[in-house]
Scaffold this active site. Structure first.
Site, PDB file in Angstrom:
ATOM      1  N   GLY A 115      -4.789   1.697  30.230  1.00  0.00           N
ATOM      2  CA  GLY A 115      -5.968   2.556  30.077  1.00  0.00           C
ATOM      3  C   GLY A 115      -7.258   1.767  30.204  1.00  0.00           C
ATOM      4  N   HIS A 151      -8.377  -0.100  38.726  1.00  0.00           N
ATOM      5  CA  HIS A 151      -7.211   0.762  38.510  1.00  0.00           C
ATOM      6  C   HIS A 151      -7.192   1.909  39.526  1.00  0.00           C
ATOM      7  CE1 HIS A 151      -7.697  -0.794  34.246  1.00  0.00           C
ATOM      8  NE2 HIS A 151      -6.449  -1.094  34.505  1.00  0.00           N
ATOM      9  N   GLN A 162       1.549 -12.072  36.192  1.00  0.00           N
ATOM     10  CA  GLN A 162       2.295 -10.878  35.770  1.00  0.00           C
ATOM     11  C   GLN A 162       2.998 -10.239  36.975  1.00  0.00           C
ATOM     12  OE1 GLN A 162       0.779  -7.684  33.002  1.00  0.00           O
ATOM     13  NE2 GLN A 162       0.214  -6.715  34.918  1.00  0.00           N
ATOM     14  N   SER A 217     -12.206  -5.913  35.154  1.00  0.00           N
ATOM     15  CA  SER A 217     -11.246  -6.011  34.049  1.00  0.00           C
ATOM     16  C   SER A 217     -11.737  -5.150  32.896  1.00  0.00           C
ATOM     17  CB  SER A 217     -11.156  -7.469  33.583  1.00  0.00           C
ATOM     18  OG  SER A 217     -10.593  -7.541  32.292  1.00  0.00           O
TER      19      SER A 217
HETATM   20  O1  PAF Z   1      -1.485  -5.100  33.336  1.00  0.00           O
HETATM   21  C1  PAF Z   1      -1.390  -4.312  32.379  1.00  0.00           C
HETATM   22  O2  PAF Z   1      -2.252  -3.475  32.162  1.00  0.00           O
HETATM   23  C2  PAF Z   1      -0.167  -4.399  31.465  1.00  0.00           C
HETATM   24  O3  PAF Z   1       0.224  -5.707  31.273  1.00  0.00           O
HETATM   25  C3  PAF Z   1       1.004  -3.523  31.937  1.00  0.00           C
HETATM   26  C4  PAF Z   1       1.564  -3.998  33.272  1.00  0.00           C
HETATM   27  C5  PAF Z   1       0.556  -2.088  32.059  1.00  0.00           C
HETATM   28  C6  PAF Z   1       2.144  -3.590  30.927  1.00  0.00           C
HETATM   29  O4  PAF Z   1       1.747  -3.134  29.675  1.00  0.00           O
END
Ligand code: PAF
Length: 278
Positions: A29, A35, A152, A184
């Protein structure tokens, strides 16, 4: 756009889109343009797109910002509505973890022990575990992640390959403000003065990359110089500034292997990360 809160909602929803290809965009969120770019990218990859919004307690350490992490569900839904996605899944912690903290975690001891993994103990176990749970819940054809969190993305990609999970893991280059700062959710914590200093993170990476290409044998001294520069610009602490290979995040040995520069630094107590290809 359907709003799903429980596993039961998800099961009912999935029945309504049978036969369609599905792209999942996992988020915590506090959505920003980065996003929304992931969502638009996902729309090109599948028939139906689902965004998940869940501030995952499992990936925050005890001294981290879980409690104050921005939670803006109302605004997030307003930002997503015009995009025409199929659904948003925004569960409560109890729906994701009905028994409280799960006993089983997914752990990558090699890639999870460097960079953010060395400074945020257990962080990637929490990330990999929740991503796998989200995969199991939706069984999407593709999952989309931003390259701002490159470690990640790489670790999720590796997990899916190692565990034979048949989902495609797609990534999108980091979205940046005009001055280069990586978008971010944590940028919202910065004061005006700190916001003016923050783009030096990206500028330092760019200069370092050029210098490394010219002098690939001077990695250590160039990285030291980059750290000094960040301190001079006003960053209080440089957690790491490293050049690593993409294969397994081992130290980069020169242009014969694909590599990436990674940085994490603190500005007024706000932890910022960034990375670029060498
Ligand atoms: O990148 C993120 O926002 C989080 O690490 C994710 C991939 C949604 C996992 O909670």
């Amino acid at each position: 756009m359907q709003i799903l809160s429980t596993g039961l909602d998800v099961d009912l929803f999935l029945k309504t889109i049978q036969g369609k290809t599905l792209a999942l965009v996992p988020t915590m969120g506090a959505l920003h343009d980065g996003h929304l770019a992931l969502v638009r990218h996902a729309q090109m990859l599948a028939d139906a797109v689902i965004v998940t919004i869940f501030v995952n307690p499992l990936q925050f350490g005890p001294a981290e910002d879980f409690d104050r992490y921005p939670r803006t569900l109302h605004q997030d839904l307003s930002a997503l509505r015009p995009l025409g996605i199929a659904a948003v899944y925004a569960p409560e912690a109890l729906d994701m973890y009905p028994d409280g903290v799960p006993l089983t975690r997914i752990h990558n001891p090699i890639m999870g022990s460097v960079l953010c993994g060395a400074h945020r103990l257990g962080h990637f176990d929490g990330v990999l575990t929740v991503v796998m749970k989200l995969y199991q819940r939706f069984r999407p054809h593709v999952m989309v992640f931003g390259e701002k969190d490159y470690q990640q993305y790489l670790m999720i990609h590796t997990m899916m390959r190692d565990l034979d999970v048949p989902a495609h893991i797609a990534s999108l280059p980091t979205q940046r403000a005009k001055d280069g700062l990586a978008l971010s959710s944590r940028n919202a914590y910065l004061t005006q003065d700190q916001r003016a200093i923050a783009p030096h993170l990206y500028q330092t990476l760019r200069q370092l990359k050029d210098a490394l290409i010219l002098n690939p044998n001077d990695v250590k001294s160039l990285l030291d110089h980059g750290c000094q520069r960040l301190h001079q610009e006003g960053f209080e602490k440089v957690e790491y500034l490293e050049a690593l290979t993409l294969k397994d995040l081992s130290p980069w040995q020169g242009p014969q292997t694909p590599g990436r520069l990674f940085v994490a630094a603190h500005l007024g107590g706000v932890r910022l990360i960034d990375n670029i290809a060498i």
